[in-house]
Design a protein around this motif. Structure first.
Motif, PDB file in Angstrom:
ATOM      1  N   TRP A  49       0.753  -1.074   0.105  1.00  0.00           N
ATOM      2  CA  TRP A  49      -0.021  -0.133   0.078  1.00  0.00           C
ATOM      3  C   TRP A  49       0.748   1.212  -0.105  1.00  0.00           C
ATOM      4  O   TRP A  49       1.747   1.374   0.831  1.00  0.00           O
ATOM      5  CB  TRP A  49      -0.920   0.241   1.307  1.00  0.00           C
ATOM      6  N   ASP A  50       0.629   2.178  -0.815  1.00  0.00           N
ATOM      7  CA  ASP A  50       1.587   3.450  -1.010  1.00  0.00           C
ATOM      8  C   ASP A  50       0.685   4.472  -0.583  1.00  0.00           C
ATOM      9  O   ASP A  50      -0.451   4.608  -0.766  1.00  0.00           O
ATOM     10  CB  ASP A  50       1.794   3.594  -2.571  1.00  0.00           C
ATOM     11  N   ILE A  51       1.169   5.214   0.655  1.00  0.00           N
ATOM     12  CA  ILE A  51       0.598   6.195   1.327  1.00  0.00           C
ATOM     13  C   ILE A  51       1.218   7.776   1.097  1.00  0.00           C
ATOM     14  O   ILE A  51       2.487   7.882   0.940  1.00  0.00           O
ATOM     15  CB  ILE A  51       0.702   5.888   2.834  1.00  0.00           C
ATOM     16  N   GLY A  52       0.412   8.736   0.794  1.00  0.00           N
ATOM     17  CA  GLY A  52       0.815   9.997   0.515  1.00  0.00           C
ATOM     18  C   GLY A  52       0.559  10.653   1.506  1.00  0.00           C
ATOM     19  O   GLY A  52      -0.671  11.179   1.987  1.00  0.00           O
ATOM     20  N   VAL A  53       1.707  11.756   2.053  1.00  0.00           N
ATOM     21  CA  VAL A  53       1.345  12.574   3.354  1.00  0.00           C
ATOM     22  C   VAL A  53       2.095  13.829   2.499  1.00  0.00           C
ATOM     23  O   VAL A  53       3.147  13.872   1.984  1.00  0.00           O
ATOM     24  CB  VAL A  53       1.982  12.279   4.603  1.00  0.00           C
ATOM     25  N   VAL A  54       1.404  14.875   2.724  1.00  0.00           N
ATOM     26  CA  VAL A  54       1.921  16.343   2.413  1.00  0.00           C
ATOM     27  C   VAL A  54       2.215  17.022   3.740  1.00  0.00           C
ATOM     28  O   VAL A  54       1.461  17.157   4.670  1.00  0.00           O
ATOM     29  CB  VAL A  54       0.984  17.033   1.587  1.00  0.00           C
ATOM     30  N   ARG A  55       3.655  17.648   3.899  1.00  0.00           N
ATOM     31  CA  ARG A  55       4.013  18.383   4.879  1.00  0.00           C
ATOM     32  C   ARG A  55       3.975  19.903   4.820  1.00  0.00           C
ATOM     33  O   ARG A  55       4.340  20.103   3.845  1.00  0.00           O
ATOM     34  CB  ARG A  55       5.171  17.926   5.254  1.00  0.00           C
ATOM     35  N   TYR A  56       3.553  20.530   5.626  1.00  0.00           N
ATOM     36  CA  TYR A  56       3.399  22.121   5.632  1.00  0.00           C
ATOM     37  C   TYR A  56       4.061  22.492   6.944  1.00  0.00           C
ATOM     38  O   TYR A  56       3.837  22.573   8.095  1.00  0.00           O
ATOM     39  CB  TYR A  56       2.114  22.548   5.665  1.00  0.00           C
ATOM     40  N   LEU A  57       5.427  23.175   6.580  1.00  0.00           N
ATOM     41  CA  LEU A  57       6.316  23.521   7.766  1.00  0.00           C
ATOM     42  C   LEU A  57       6.488  24.846   7.641  1.00  0.00           C
ATOM     43  O   LEU A  57       7.009  25.361   6.767  1.00  0.00           O
ATOM     44  CB  LEU A  57       7.382  22.581   8.169  1.00  0.00           C
ATOM     45  N   PRO A  58       6.885  25.499   8.801  1.00  0.00           N
ATOM     46  CA  PRO A  58       7.347  26.901   9.280  1.00  0.00           C
ATOM     47  C   PRO A  58       8.982  26.707   8.514  1.00  0.00           C
ATOM     48  O   PRO A  58       9.697  25.834   9.211  1.00  0.00           O
ATOM     49  CB  PRO A  58       7.132  27.421  10.511  1.00  0.00           C
ATOM     50  N   GLN A  59       9.349  27.527   7.980  1.00  0.00           N
ATOM     51  CA  GLN A  59      10.854  27.673   7.525  1.00  0.00           C
ATOM     52  C   GLN A  59      11.721  27.947   8.769  1.00  0.00           C
ATOM     53  O   GLN A  59      12.772  27.245   8.645  1.00  0.00           O
ATOM     54  CB  GLN A  59      11.198  28.377   6.529  1.00  0.00           C
ATOM     55  N   ASP A  60      11.181  28.566   9.357  1.00  0.00           N
ATOM     56  CA  ASP A  60      12.118  29.102  10.604  1.00  0.00           C
ATOM     57  C   ASP A  60      11.537  28.064  11.824  1.00  0.00           C
ATOM     58  O   ASP A  60      10.431  28.302  12.569  1.00  0.00           O
ATOM     59  CB  ASP A  60      11.870  30.432  11.042  1.00  0.00           C
ATOM     60  N   GLU A  61      12.278  26.882  11.948  1.00  0.00           N
ATOM     61  CA  GLU A  61      11.982  25.901  13.288  1.00  0.00           C
ATOM     62  C   GLU A  61      11.570  26.534  14.488  1.00  0.00           C
ATOM     63  O   GLU A  61      10.874  26.082  15.364  1.00  0.00           O
ATOM     64  CB  GLU A  61      12.460  24.705  13.056  1.00  0.00           C
ATOM     65  N   MET A  62      12.336  27.440  14.639  1.00  0.00           N
ATOM     66  CA  MET A  62      12.086  28.166  16.134  1.00  0.00           C
ATOM     67  C   MET A  62      11.010  28.796  16.190  1.00  0.00           C
ATOM     68  O   MET A  62      10.608  29.073  17.455  1.00  0.00           O
ATOM     69  CB  MET A  62      13.275  29.495  16.130  1.00  0.00           C
ATOM     70  N   ARG A  63       9.991  29.195  15.252  1.00  0.00           N
ATOM     71  CA  ARG A  63       8.563  29.548  15.395  1.00  0.00           C
ATOM     72  C   ARG A  63       7.769  28.348  15.980  1.00  0.00           C
ATOM     73  O   ARG A  63       6.486  28.840  16.463  1.00  0.00           O
ATOM     74  CB  ARG A  63       8.210  30.008  13.973  1.00  0.00           C
ATOM     75  N   ILE A  64       7.954  27.151  15.697  1.00  0.00           N
ATOM     76  CA  ILE A  64       7.100  26.127  16.523  1.00  0.00           C
ATOM     77  C   ILE A  64       6.823  26.065  17.855  1.00  0.00           C
ATOM     78  O   ILE A  64       7.707  26.153  18.833  1.00  0.00           O
ATOM     79  CB  ILE A  64       8.002  24.772  16.144  1.00  0.00           C
TER      80      ILE A  64
END
Length: 430
Positions: A49-64
């Motif tokens: 089974w092939d699973i597709g995930v799309v990620r949306y991340l802040p470019q500045d990880e310090m903002r997390i």
């Protein structure tokens, strides 16, 4: 961080308040985000089974941000019964842009279109030659017309129009995939969460829109670092569905329901019935919308978990067990595993169901506020019971895609802020 121990979600938000919250979020400074895909393969019940995930991340990880438990905040999104990751793309972008929260969206098994860079499905759902659209459970999957017959059901025509389904023929790959996908879905949820939000680093807050709701509920106890359930038009556990809706959906596990222009018409009517427009205009708008909508998958295998079709689940488990030549004891274990997908896990040492913030649009005719309110005593019977908080929003229909001139992103900014505030102010701390 210091959380506000006195904070509670509002019970209702008027249209004027929706406009104010929308403006507040829209005026908030945004930051650049990075969007990428994570496509991976799992092997379950002797199938790939092939699973597709799309990620949306802040470019500045310090903002997390870090939540009240000290861990980074991550949001996991599941779409609804018609679509794929694109139906939740607005909320997936606004959370990292405005609030720094990383997001992962997982498309249901079979619905991610691997053969086009835009991930748009080609053609139409039904074709003049009698062929139809079918799932793509792996890149190599080819379900041919000889593997199914077409069923047209008018029993629910008053609300849904004619229901068009594909009945997979016994012994075909289509038949066995329809029997096996629930286990693939469970394992895909676990693997996607592990890959995107490692347990030692993140607390996950999961949302399932509509049909995605029962699968978010399923994941919430099976993924150890899921800390809360985020709602917008979200259905509850499958076993609750017939009790809160009064609707009965019992049908064989091998029937794949096609979503056609009829479903677009149903949602168009929901959104426009309060406006003074004529039937011809509504029909025109429906088919204009369908030209875009048909690029999404528009088929649904998930009804028998969403709507608690226990006979279908048992049949699917037995069909998988027969293919794998399992013993009677092993078959019984698999049947119980399938039946468990519609209800909460219970017993000593089992993770409790997390708290649930359940938000509903004022014009949502599908997963209504009343349905949520009818579910409250059912949630209260769980041991231990989660905190379930219904919120009535003064705008919005069932779809995430709804918008108008005053709310160009629809209810997305308002819901994003409610989710953020609930997370950061400790609503999900049990």
């Amino acid at each position: 961080m210091t959380m506000n121990s006195a904070w509670e979600p509002p019970a209702s938000i008027s249209l004027d308040e929706v406009h104010k919250l929308n403006d507040e979020v829209s005026c908030k400074s945004g930051a650049a985000i990075a969007i990428s895909e994570d496509i991976f393969r799992i092997h379950e019940l002797a199938m790939d089974w092939d699973i597709g995930v799309v990620r949306y991340l802040p470019q500045d990880e310090m903002r997390i941000p870090r939540g009240p438990d000290g861990k980074k905040v991550g949001v996991f999104l599941l779409h609804g019964g018609v679509s794929d990751f694109k139906s939740v793309e607005r909320i997936a972008k606004i959370l990292p842009e405005k609030f720094g929260i990383p997001v992962a969206t997982m498309t249901f098994p079979g619905r991610f279109y691997f053969h086009d860079a835009n991930r748009d499905w080609p053609g139409d759902v039904e074709n003049s030659d009698g062929s139809t659209r079918t799932p793509l459970w792996s890149r190599e999957t080819k379900i041919t017309p000889d593997q199914y017959s077409i069923v047209r059901d008018t029993s629910k025509r008053e609300n849904y129009g004619t229901l068009v389904s594909l009945a997979a023929k016994e012994g075909t790959e289509f038949y066995y995939r329809m029997a096996a996908w629930p286990v693939a879905f469970e394992q895909a949820l676990k693997e996607a969460a592990r890959r995107q939000f490692p347990e030692a680093e993140y607390s996950i807050y999961i949302h399932g829109h509509s049909t995605g709701g029962p699968f978010a509920m399923m994941a919430a106890q099976r993924v150890p670092n899921i800390a809360g359930l985020l709602g917008w038009g979200s259905s509850p556990f499958g076993w609750m569905y017939p009790l809160v809706s009064g609707d009965d959906w019992n049908f064989p596990f091998n029937q794949l329901r096609l979503r056609t222009w009829r479903d677009t018409a149903r949602y168009m009517y929901e959104g426009m019935k309060h406006q003074e427009i004529g039937l011809p205009m509504l029909i025109e708008l429906t088919f204009e919308r369908w030209e875009s909508a048909k690029k999404r998958p528009n088929f649904k295998a998930e009804d028998f978990i969403h709507k608690n079709s226990t006979k279908a689940l048992e049949g699917a488990a037995c069909a998988s067990a027969a293919r794998l030549k399992l013993s009677h004891q092993e078959t019984d274990v698999l049947v119980q595993r399938y039946l468990g997908y519609t209800k909460e896990l219970s017993g000593h040492g089992v993770k409790p169901v997390p708290n649930f913030l359940s938000i509903h649009g004022v014009n949502d005719d599908t997963v209504t506020l009343k349905r949520c309110e009818r579910s409250l005593p059912l949630f209260a019977k769980l041991n231990p019971p989660p905190r379930v908080w219904p919120v009535s929003l003064g705008a919005g229909i069932h779809s995430w895609g709804w918008a108008n001139d005053k709310l160009p992103q629809g209810i997305v900014p308002t819901v994003a802020k409610l989710w953020h505030d609930a997370i950061m102010n400790g609503f999900f701390i049990r």
